[in-house]
Structures are given as structure tokens and as C-alpha cells.
Design a protein around this motif. Structure first.
Motif, mmCIF file in Angstrom:
data_model
loop_
_atom_site.group_PDB
_atom_site.id
_atom_site.type_symbol
_atom_site.label_atom_id
_atom_site.label_comp_id
_atom_site.label_asym_id
_atom_site.label_seq_id
_atom_site.Cartn_x
_atom_site.Cartn_y
_atom_site.Cartn_z
ATOM 1 N N LEU A 65 -45.114 67.422 19.300
ATOM 2 C CA LEU A 65 -45.113 67.744 17.880
ATOM 3 C C LEU A 65 -46.512 68.208 17.509
ATOM 4 C CD1 LEU A 65 -43.396 67.670 15.266
ATOM 5 C CD2 LEU A 65 -44.304 65.376 14.867
ATOM 6 N N GLY A 66 -46.621 69.456 17.082
ATOM 7 C CA GLY A 66 -47.933 70.022 16.779
ATOM 8 C C GLY A 66 -48.101 70.318 15.312
ATOM 9 N N ALA A 67 -49.255 70.896 14.975
ATOM 10 C CA ALA A 67 -49.541 71.309 13.600
ATOM 11 C C ALA A 67 -48.988 72.707 13.380
ATOM 12 C CB ALA A 67 -51.047 71.292 13.346
ATOM 13 N N GLY A 68 -48.253 72.890 12.311
ATOM 14 C CA GLY A 68 -47.664 74.183 12.032
ATOM 15 C C GLY A 68 -48.422 74.941 10.962
ATOM 16 N N THR A 69 -47.858 76.063 10.548
ATOM 17 C CA THR A 69 -48.479 76.864 9.496
ATOM 18 C C THR A 69 -48.172 76.310 8.120
ATOM 19 O OG1 THR A 69 -46.543 78.316 9.478
ATOM 20 C CG2 THR A 69 -48.373 78.928 10.921
ATOM 21 N N ARG A 70 -47.197 75.440 8.035
ATOM 22 C CA ARG A 70 -46.877 74.784 6.774
ATOM 23 C C ARG A 70 -46.292 73.408 7.092
ATOM 24 N NH1 ARG A 70 -41.268 75.325 5.526
ATOM 25 N NH2 ARG A 70 -40.161 76.561 7.079
ATOM 26 N N LEU A 71 -46.261 72.549 6.101
ATOM 27 C CA LEU A 71 -45.695 71.220 6.290
ATOM 28 C C LEU A 71 -44.179 71.280 6.342
ATOM 29 C CD1 LEU A 71 -47.871 69.125 3.844
ATOM 30 C CD2 LEU A 71 -47.821 68.904 6.314
ATOM 31 N N PRO A 72 -43.553 70.415 7.126
ATOM 32 C CA PRO A 72 -42.087 70.381 7.131
ATOM 33 C C PRO A 72 -41.552 70.142 5.720
ATOM 34 C CG PRO A 72 -42.973 69.080 8.923
ATOM 35 C CD PRO A 72 -44.138 69.468 8.066
ATOM 36 N N PRO A 73 -40.593 70.941 5.261
ATOM 37 C CA PRO A 73 -40.121 70.846 3.878
ATOM 38 C C PRO A 73 -39.471 69.525 3.520
ATOM 39 C CG PRO A 73 -38.717 72.309 5.182
ATOM 40 C CD PRO A 73 -39.921 72.010 6.015
ATOM 41 N N LEU A 74 -38.999 68.771 4.506
ATOM 42 C CA LEU A 74 -38.372 67.495 4.191
ATOM 43 C C LEU A 74 -39.401 66.402 3.922
ATOM 44 C CD1 LEU A 74 -35.323 67.239 6.604
ATOM 45 C CD2 LEU A 74 -35.380 67.885 4.201
ATOM 46 N N LEU A 75 -40.670 66.698 4.180
ATOM 47 C CA LEU A 75 -41.699 65.696 3.933
ATOM 48 C C LEU A 75 -42.348 65.917 2.570
ATOM 49 C CD1 LEU A 75 -43.416 65.421 7.444
ATOM 50 C CD2 LEU A 75 -41.801 63.853 6.377
ATOM 51 N N ALA A 102 -51.988 52.228 5.959
ATOM 52 C CA ALA A 102 -52.481 53.498 5.426
ATOM 53 C C ALA A 102 -53.083 54.349 6.527
ATOM 54 C CB ALA A 102 -53.511 53.235 4.331
ATOM 55 N N LEU A 103 -53.801 53.716 7.457
ATOM 56 C CA LEU A 103 -54.409 54.457 8.544
ATOM 57 C C LEU A 103 -53.356 55.056 9.469
ATOM 58 C CD1 LEU A 103 -56.893 55.371 10.068
ATOM 59 C CD2 LEU A 103 -56.960 53.151 11.196
ATOM 60 N N ARG A 104 -52.304 54.304 9.779
ATOM 61 C CA ARG A 104 -51.232 54.854 10.625
ATOM 62 C C ARG A 104 -50.583 56.052 9.952
ATOM 63 N NH1 ARG A 104 -49.534 49.443 11.157
ATOM 64 N NH2 ARG A 104 -47.695 49.934 9.904
ATOM 65 N N ALA A 105 -50.299 55.929 8.657
ATOM 66 C CA ALA A 105 -49.677 57.024 7.932
ATOM 67 C C ALA A 105 -50.603 58.232 7.871
ATOM 68 C CB ALA A 105 -49.294 56.584 6.520
ATOM 69 N N LEU A 106 -51.904 57.986 7.674
ATOM 70 C CA LEU A 106 -52.858 59.086 7.602
ATOM 71 C C LEU A 106 -52.949 59.822 8.930
ATOM 72 C CD1 LEU A 106 -55.015 60.660 6.085
ATOM 73 C CD2 LEU A 106 -56.663 58.896 6.700
ATOM 74 N N ALA A 107 -52.920 59.080 10.045
ATOM 75 C CA ALA A 107 -52.971 59.714 11.360
ATOM 76 C C ALA A 107 -51.757 60.605 11.591
ATOM 77 C CB ALA A 107 -53.059 58.643 12.450
ATOM 78 N N LYS A 108 -50.574 60.151 11.166
ATOM 79 C CA LYS A 108 -49.368 60.973 11.323
ATOM 80 C C LYS A 108 -49.448 62.226 10.456
ATOM 81 C CE LYS A 108 -46.198 57.157 12.381
ATOM 82 N NZ LYS A 108 -45.010 56.395 11.914
ATOM 83 N N LEU A 109 -49.881 62.044 9.203
ATOM 84 C CA LEU A 109 -49.948 63.182 8.296
ATOM 85 C C LEU A 109 -50.998 64.189 8.754
ATOM 86 C CD1 LEU A 109 -48.922 64.438 5.677
ATOM 87 C CD2 LEU A 109 -50.610 63.094 4.429
ATOM 88 N N ASP A 110 -52.144 63.678 9.240
ATOM 89 C CA ASP A 110 -53.220 64.558 9.687
ATOM 90 C C ASP A 110 -52.791 65.393 10.884
ATOM 91 O OD1 ASP A 110 -56.306 65.029 9.384
ATOM 92 O OD2 ASP A 110 -55.973 64.753 11.535
ATOM 93 N N GLN A 111 -51.889 64.852 11.707
ATOM 94 C CA GLN A 111 -51.458 65.556 12.911
ATOM 95 C C GLN A 111 -50.696 66.838 12.585
ATOM 96 O OE1 GLN A 111 -49.330 63.168 15.711
ATOM 97 N NE2 GLN A 111 -48.494 64.884 16.825
ATOM 98 N N VAL A 112 -49.860 66.824 11.555
ATOM 99 C CA VAL A 112 -49.022 67.984 11.252
ATOM 100 C C VAL A 112 -49.553 68.806 10.078
ATOM 101 C CG1 VAL A 112 -46.948 66.905 12.168
ATOM 102 C CG2 VAL A 112 -47.518 66.599 9.751
ATOM 103 N N MET A 113 -50.634 68.359 9.458
ATOM 104 C CA MET A 113 -51.152 69.070 8.289
ATOM 105 C C MET A 113 -51.842 70.366 8.704
ATOM 106 S SD MET A 113 -53.726 67.644 5.341
ATOM 107 C CE MET A 113 -52.446 66.602 4.624
ATOM 108 N N PRO A 114 -51.525 71.491 8.060
ATOM 109 C CA PRO A 114 -52.197 72.760 8.362
ATOM 110 C C PRO A 114 -53.698 72.651 8.081
ATOM 111 C CG PRO A 114 -50.230 73.125 7.054
ATOM 112 C CD PRO A 114 -50.457 71.651 7.068
#
Length: 330
Positions: A65-75, A102-114
Motif C-alpha cells: 500500500l503506497g502513497a497515491g496522488t489523492r487520498l482514498p475517497p472512502l477515508l 494517535a501516533l498509530r493513526a498518524l503513521a497510517k495516515l502519513d503513509q497514504v497522504m499525498p
């Protein structure tokens, strides 16, 4: 087609892809209990939903699972993503009990954030101050880097002051981040010293994750190891005191960074605390206000006796020394 079953399986697939950096089709199929072909179809479903699932061919290939050009719309949309990430960065050090989640959630969000959104989040965070109790400030990027290294099982390098006070490069295999409120620690296996070590994040120099992956090894309980490291190892004396009080009561009075409280039946507990000054240790135990028995060291009993004499003199309860007989005077 069982739509509900397919949806649940696709969500499980997404959770697996977020758990570690790469999976082979066979590994995913085994985890989900389906065929390789079914995994390929579910990956395409995730891609159609906007999740950037990348695939590489060959012996070492697989899905990630990588970082895309935009965030997944379901998130989240862009504004929601920025607001969420900023809030998580603040919560990682300011909300009691929420830091680790909060740190776990931030790590997940940072991974896919453009990258364009990631830079906006950092700009907002860098321009923001918070009125919080005094404590060490930790860069959120350092927290994210170390959290992802723990998850992905990759070695980390950073500068860290030695006994001489000079920074030395350390290479470690990170296991877990431990927070005691406003201070953060990393428990890791030091590669050069071949031993488990505890590192304060606010003392780290530039932190960088390497591409060197390691196999997980048996390790001590992270929270217990860090607590022992910060409450006992650095000090000259290590005291054990049996207290006539429940462990929960004493834990409410002794922060985990000061001492370790071990249950000893329903009405007693043992306090393990370190210090360089026995008089300070005696006063610290006396302030707890419960009956106490010094188990070790014996020198602490002597320090308690000295403290008792000083307090009695301060209270004016010490009887004056008897006068010397007149016939013995010079």
C-alpha cells in the motif's frame, strides 16, 4: 455473490496491507483463506475505491500500500485529512491516554497522504504553539519515522550522547515506543552493543530509517523495560520498600518515571525506586504517609533514622541533653 462477505474480506485485505510494507499473493491468500486469483480481484476492488495498491513481479515481489496522488475517497477529503493529521500530531503529546493511539493513526495516515497535503500539515504544525505543562518537545516527524520503523521491522540510525556527552551514531532495531506523558522513549536492540537499550527521543539527533530489515527477536516487556531503565538503572542506590497499602493507591502517588510498584497481596505492595541520595529516598517514602518496611538497602534504614531525628528536632519534641554532673566539670 455474497456482497457482505466480499466487503468484509476486502476490508481485511486493506488492514493486512497497512500492517506491514509488502505481502506476496500467497501470504495474503493464506491469511484470508481464499485463492491467489481471489486476492487479485480484491486488490482491483481496492484500487477502484482509490487505494494505491502497488504490485511488483518476480521472486521478491508482492503487494504494498503506497502513497497515491489523492487520498482514498472512502477515508477523508483534503480538508478533513489536514484537520485530522494536525489534531493527531497535537494529540500525540498532549492528550492523556491518547498518545499511542494517535501516533498509530498518524503513521497510517502519513503513509497514504499525498506529499502536497503532508507539507501543508507540517506547515500548520510548525506554526502552532500549545499551552501545555512543561515537558520535552518531540518532533512529530521523529515519532512517525520511529513508529513506522517499529511496524516495518527496519533498522534506524540516529545520534545519541554517550557518557562523555558527545553524540555517537547508534544503529538499532526498534521494538516499541513508550510514553510516560510528556516524555517519549524508544526500546530497541542496539546492534553494536548487542543488548537492549532505552533511548529518550528528545536526546536523539537526526533520525533516519534504513532499508535494512531485521527479524524480530524475543524481547523484554517494553513498558517494564523502559520503566526499570528510567527508575533504577541510572542511580547509585536501588531501594525496595514494603508498604502497607494497595498497589493502586501507591501508583496514584508515584509516577512510573519515579518508581515501580509491585502488588504484594491485597493490602500491601513493594515500591522499587532508585536514587543517588539516601536521605532523599527516605523523605520520598515518608511523604507517602503509609507504614513502610525497608527491605533493602540497609543504609536506607540509617537514613530514615537521621530523618526522624531531624524532624523530631524541628517539631521541638526532642528532650534536651542531660546536664553534665558538677563533679565532672573541669
Amino acid at each position: 455473490m455474497n456482497v457482505e462477505g466480499t466487503t468484509e474480506r476486502v476490508l481485511r485485505l486493506l488492514a493486512l496491507l497497512q500492517r506491514r510494507p509488502t505481502w506476496t499473493a500467497g501470504e495474503l491468500a493464506a491469511e484470508l483463506g481464499v485463492t491467489d486469483r481471489c486476492v487479485r480481484r480484491d486488490v482491483e476492488r481496492l484500487r477502484n475505491l482509490g487505494y494505491p495498491v502497488h504490485a511488483t513481479a518476480g521472486v521478491g515481489g508482492g503487494y504494498c500500500l503506497g502513497a497515491g496522488t489523492r487520498l482514498p475517497p472512502l477515508l477523508l477529503d483534503d480538508e478533513e485529512a489536514i484537520a485530522t493529521a494536525v489534531s493527531l500530531r497535537l494529540a500525540s503529546g498532549s492528550v492523556a491516554g491518547a498518545a499511542e493511539a494517535a501516533l498509530r493513526a498518524l503513521a497510517k495516515l502519513d503513509q497514504v497522504m499525498p506529499p502536497r497535503l503532508r507539507e501543508q500539515v507540517r506547515a500548520v504544525h510548525g506554526a502552532t504553539d500549545t499551552l501545555l505543562p512543561e515537558g520535552e518537545t518531540i518532533d512529530a516527524d521523529v515519532l512517525v519515522t520511529l513508529a513506522r520503523a517499529c511496524r516495518d521491522l527496519v533498522r534506524v540510525r540516529f545520534g545519541y550522547p554517550g557518557r562523555d556527552g558527545e553524540p555517537h551514531e547508534r544503529t538499532v532495531e526498534p521494538v516499541r515506543l513508550v510514553t510516560t506523558g510528556r516524555r517519549w522513549y524508544l526500546m530497541a536492540h542496539d546492534v553494536d552493543r548487542d543488548d537492549w537499550r532505552t533511548f529518550r527521543l528528545d536526546r536523539m539527533g537526526p533520525v533516519s530509517a534504513t532499508t535494512w530489515r531485521f527479524r524480530p527477536r524475543e524481547h523484554p516487556d517494553p513498558a517494564g523495560h523502559v520503566q526499570r531503565s528510567v527508575t533504577a538503572a541510572p542511580y547509585r542506590y536501588l531501594a525496595r520498600i514494603r508498604l502497607r497499602a494497595g498497589a493502586a493507591q501507591i501508583r496514584g502517588q508515584v509516577p512510573p518515571t519515579v518508581g515501580e510498584v509491585l502488588a504484594d497481596g491485597a493490602d500491601h505492595c513493594v515500591l522499587v525506586v532508585g536514587g543517588d541520595d539516601l536521605d532523599w529516598l527516605a523523605a520520598h517514602v515518608a511523604r507517602l504517609g503509609v507504614p513502610a518496611e525497608v527491605l533493602e538497602p540497609a543504609e536506607l534504614r540509617e537514613a530514615a533514622g537521621r530523618l526522624s531525628d531531624r524532624l523530631a528536632a524541628l517539631a521541638g519534641t526532642v528532650a534536651p541533653a542531660p546536664s553534665e554532673p558538677e563533679e565532672n566539670r573541669a
